[in-house]
Design a protein around this motif. Structure first.
Motif, PDB file in Angstrom:
ATOM      1  N   GLN A   1     123.327  54.440  78.863  1.00  0.00           N
ATOM      2  CA  GLN A   1     122.979  53.123  78.343  1.00  0.00           C
ATOM      3  C   GLN A   1     121.551  52.749  78.694  1.00  0.00           C
ATOM      4  O   GLN A   1     120.842  52.144  77.881  1.00  0.00           O
ATOM      5  CB  GLN A   1     123.959  52.082  78.884  1.00  0.00           C
ATOM      6  CG  GLN A   1     125.357  52.203  78.308  1.00  0.00           C
ATOM      7  CD  GLN A   1     126.363  51.287  78.988  1.00  0.00           C
ATOM      8  OE1 GLN A   1     126.152  50.825  80.117  1.00  0.00           O
ATOM      9  NE2 GLN A   1     127.477  51.007  78.317  1.00  0.00           N
ATOM     10  N   ALA A   2     121.114  53.125  79.889  1.00  0.00           N
ATOM     11  CA  ALA A   2     119.736  52.829  80.294  1.00  0.00           C
ATOM     12  C   ALA A   2     118.732  53.588  79.429  1.00  0.00           C
ATOM     13  O   ALA A   2     117.705  53.035  79.013  1.00  0.00           O
ATOM     14  CB  ALA A   2     119.545  53.172  81.774  1.00  0.00           C
ATOM     15  N   VAL A   3     119.029  54.857  79.148  1.00  0.00           N
ATOM     16  CA  VAL A   3     118.119  55.657  78.326  1.00  0.00           C
ATOM     17  C   VAL A   3     118.106  55.166  76.884  1.00  0.00           C
ATOM     18  O   VAL A   3     117.041  54.966  76.284  1.00  0.00           O
ATOM     19  CB  VAL A   3     118.519  57.146  78.382  1.00  0.00           C
ATOM     20  CG1 VAL A   3     117.738  57.946  77.340  1.00  0.00           C
ATOM     21  CG2 VAL A   3     118.270  57.718  79.768  1.00  0.00           C
TER      22      VAL A   3
ATOM     23  N   SER B   1     118.845  52.328  75.663  1.00  0.00           N
ATOM     24  CA  SER B   1     118.466  50.922  75.452  1.00  0.00           C
ATOM     25  C   SER B   1     117.068  50.799  74.864  1.00  0.00           C
ATOM     26  O   SER B   1     116.724  49.771  74.276  1.00  0.00           O
ATOM     27  CB  SER B   1     118.542  50.153  76.773  1.00  0.00           C
ATOM     28  OG  SER B   1     117.596  50.657  77.710  1.00  0.00           O
ATOM     29  N   ASP B   2     116.268  51.847  75.026  1.00  0.00           N
ATOM     30  CA  ASP B   2     114.898  51.815  74.495  1.00  0.00           C
ATOM     31  C   ASP B   2     114.789  52.440  73.107  1.00  0.00           C
ATOM     32  O   ASP B   2     113.684  52.544  72.570  1.00  0.00           O
ATOM     33  CB  ASP B   2     113.959  52.556  75.449  1.00  0.00           C
ATOM     34  CG  ASP B   2     113.819  51.844  76.787  1.00  0.00           C
ATOM     35  OD1 ASP B   2     113.912  50.609  76.812  1.00  0.00           O
ATOM     36  OD2 ASP B   2     113.627  52.540  77.809  1.00  0.00           O
ATOM     37  N   VAL B   3     115.913  52.873  72.536  1.00  0.00           N
ATOM     38  CA  VAL B   3     115.900  53.519  71.223  1.00  0.00           C
ATOM     39  C   VAL B   3     116.257  52.485  70.159  1.00  0.00           C
ATOM     40  O   VAL B   3     117.286  51.807  70.250  1.00  0.00           O
ATOM     41  CB  VAL B   3     116.894  54.691  71.172  1.00  0.00           C
ATOM     42  CG1 VAL B   3     116.883  55.342  69.794  1.00  0.00           C
ATOM     43  CG2 VAL B   3     116.553  55.716  72.247  1.00  0.00           C
ATOM     44  N   ALA B   4     115.422  52.360  69.155  1.00  0.00           N
ATOM     45  CA  ALA B   4     115.647  51.393  68.081  1.00  0.00           C
ATOM     46  C   ALA B   4     116.220  52.098  66.861  1.00  0.00           C
ATOM     47  O   ALA B   4     115.548  52.964  66.280  1.00  0.00           O
ATOM     48  CB  ALA B   4     114.346  50.699  67.698  1.00  0.00           C
TER      49      ALA B   4
ATOM     50  N   LEU C   1     112.662  61.518  73.367  1.00  0.00           N
ATOM     51  CA  LEU C   1     113.979  61.097  73.839  1.00  0.00           C
ATOM     52  C   LEU C   1     114.692  62.250  74.543  1.00  0.00           C
ATOM     53  O   LEU C   1     115.370  62.051  75.561  1.00  0.00           O
ATOM     54  CB  LEU C   1     114.818  60.594  72.661  1.00  0.00           C
ATOM     55  CG  LEU C   1     116.260  60.200  72.984  1.00  0.00           C
ATOM     56  CD1 LEU C   1     116.313  59.111  74.051  1.00  0.00           C
ATOM     57  CD2 LEU C   1     116.989  59.737  71.714  1.00  0.00           C
TER      58      LEU C   1
ATOM     59  N   THR D   1     113.405  62.454  77.968  1.00  0.00           N
ATOM     60  CA  THR D   1     113.929  61.359  78.785  1.00  0.00           C
ATOM     61  C   THR D   1     115.360  61.639  79.220  1.00  0.00           C
ATOM     62  O   THR D   1     115.750  61.371  80.363  1.00  0.00           O
ATOM     63  CB  THR D   1     113.877  60.030  78.003  1.00  0.00           C
ATOM     64  OG1 THR D   1     112.533  59.777  77.589  1.00  0.00           O
ATOM     65  CG2 THR D   1     114.354  58.870  78.854  1.00  0.00           C
TER      66      THR D   1
END
Length: 377
Positions: free
Chosen positions: A17-19, A21-24, A46, A49
């Motif tokens: 979820q943390a990783v 969360s930055d993906v749109a 990604l 990451t």
């Protein structure tokens, strides 16, 4: 019975979820606007990451630099990835790593698994067979000559083949055995034909013409193909669950804010009934997914073999995700077809998931055969 996820599984979810969360998701290329493959490569930043967060090594045992987690944990992470339409070969790499962990030789495991954990090696899997309808294990022949194997045949609709380093594919021997071959995608005799998926992604038809493979790159354990196929199918269900959850949340948010005749759409009975039905679909998808993943993880005995639980999960995933996105499109009206809004992307991905590894009808037939063969029948 305790259905609570373990601390390790919950930690994997939180890290994912943390990783993600930055993906749109609205940054995912639109298949409706593309005039060819939407991209030549997956999301490499990604992927890096995910590797840095130790998420690529979840199926890799600790002695090779991973966490050694089970299919339930893998499905939890896959569910989160689908919520943002993450364009990475996570499902294929997880399934291949899990299969190699349990069925490859010690030499091959030591060579491949550490590279998977660090993200330096990318694997994909071929399960479409020659046409997408024939049994995948019959698409390629494997002939052994001493310590060398020769592969001939074709697999269709292989995801990420143009950018993966190796492909894990099933083949059959002259005596009818099924083996798995781990083949570099640039091996002499292997060619890739362009194919475009429903999502607009670049897939490949893999053609093998007298492709040579060493003995250590062939998994001869008869259970290896079952392991790969079962985790790919169950992982697809996890992707469908994550996508469906995100689309239902989008629909709920939209109908709660959009007003007609001075009232939110969500207060209209016809809208409320449709969204309630889709919530039931989602809960059924969730229950059947975790049942299938639990059977794969524990190997616990049941009234049917694990293939029965997997078939039930895929039936619900195929039908459920289709109904969820169709209802979402209907309730969003013209706004749902706007290419600046991500719903149409979710719709394309949902259709791809629905049809990948066979539609619901194929699994209903498989489930019927299992029930017919059951002693109590």
């Amino acid at each position: 019975m305790d259905f609570t996820f373990t601390e390790e599984q919950q930690a994997a979810v939180e890290a994912a979820q943390a990783v993600f969360s930055d993906v749109a998701p609205d940054g995912v290329p639109s298949p409706a606007l593309a005039h060819g493959p939407v991209a030549d490569d997956f999301d490499r930043p990604l992927w890096r990451t995910l590797a840095d967060a130790d998420l690529l090594g979840l199926p890799v045992p600790p002695e090779h630099g991973g966490a050694g987690l089970d299919p339930i944990a893998l499905c939890l992470v896959l569910r989160e990835s689908a919520k943002v339409l993450a364009r990475v070969p996570l499902l294929e790499t997880y399934a291949a790593a899990h299969t190699l962990r349990h069925h490859a030789t010690a030499d091959l495991r030591a060579d491949i698994l550490p590279q998977l954990a660090t993200g330096d090696l990318v694997l994909t899997a071929a399960t479409g067979g020659r046409t997408g309808h024939d049994p995948a294990e019959l698409a390629v022949t494997a002939r052994q000559d001493g310590t060398t194997w020769t592969l001939d045949g074709t697999h269709t609709a292989v995801p990420w083949a143009h950018t993966a380093d190796r492909v894990l594919l099933p083949a059959h021997t002259p005596d009818g055995r099924t083996v798995l071959a781990l083949v570099p995608c640039d091996r002499t005799g292997l060619t890739l034909g362009d194919q475009i998926s429903t999502t607009g992604e670049r897939h490949a038809e893999i053609r093998l013409d007298s492709v040579r493979a060493g003995a250590r790159d062939i998994l001869t354990d008869p259970a290896a193909w079952d392991t790969l196929r079962d985790l790919l199918t169950t992982g697809t269900c996890a992707l469908a669950l994550g996508l469906g959850a995100r689309v239902l949340a989008m629909t709920s948010d939209y109908t709660g804010k959009r007003e007609q005749f001075g009232h939110p759409l969500a207060t209209f009975q016809a809208v409320a009934v449709q969204t309630a039905d889709r919530f039931i679909d989602l809960r059924a998808m969730e229950a059947t997914l975790w049942q299938a993943a639990w059977r794969l993880t524990t190997g616990a005995a049941g009234p049917l073999p694990p293939a029965g639980d997997i078939a039930v999960a895929k039936i619900w995933a195929s039908e459920g995700v289709r109904r969820i996105v169709q209802t979402a499109q209907h309730l969003h009206g013209g706004f749902g077809a706007d290419t600046d809004y991500p719903l149409h992307r979710y719709h394309a991905w949902a259709k791809q998931l629905e049809l990948s590894l066979g539609p619901a009808a194929a699994h209903e037939e498989a489930l019927g055969e299992l029930l017919a063969a059951h002693p109590l029948s």
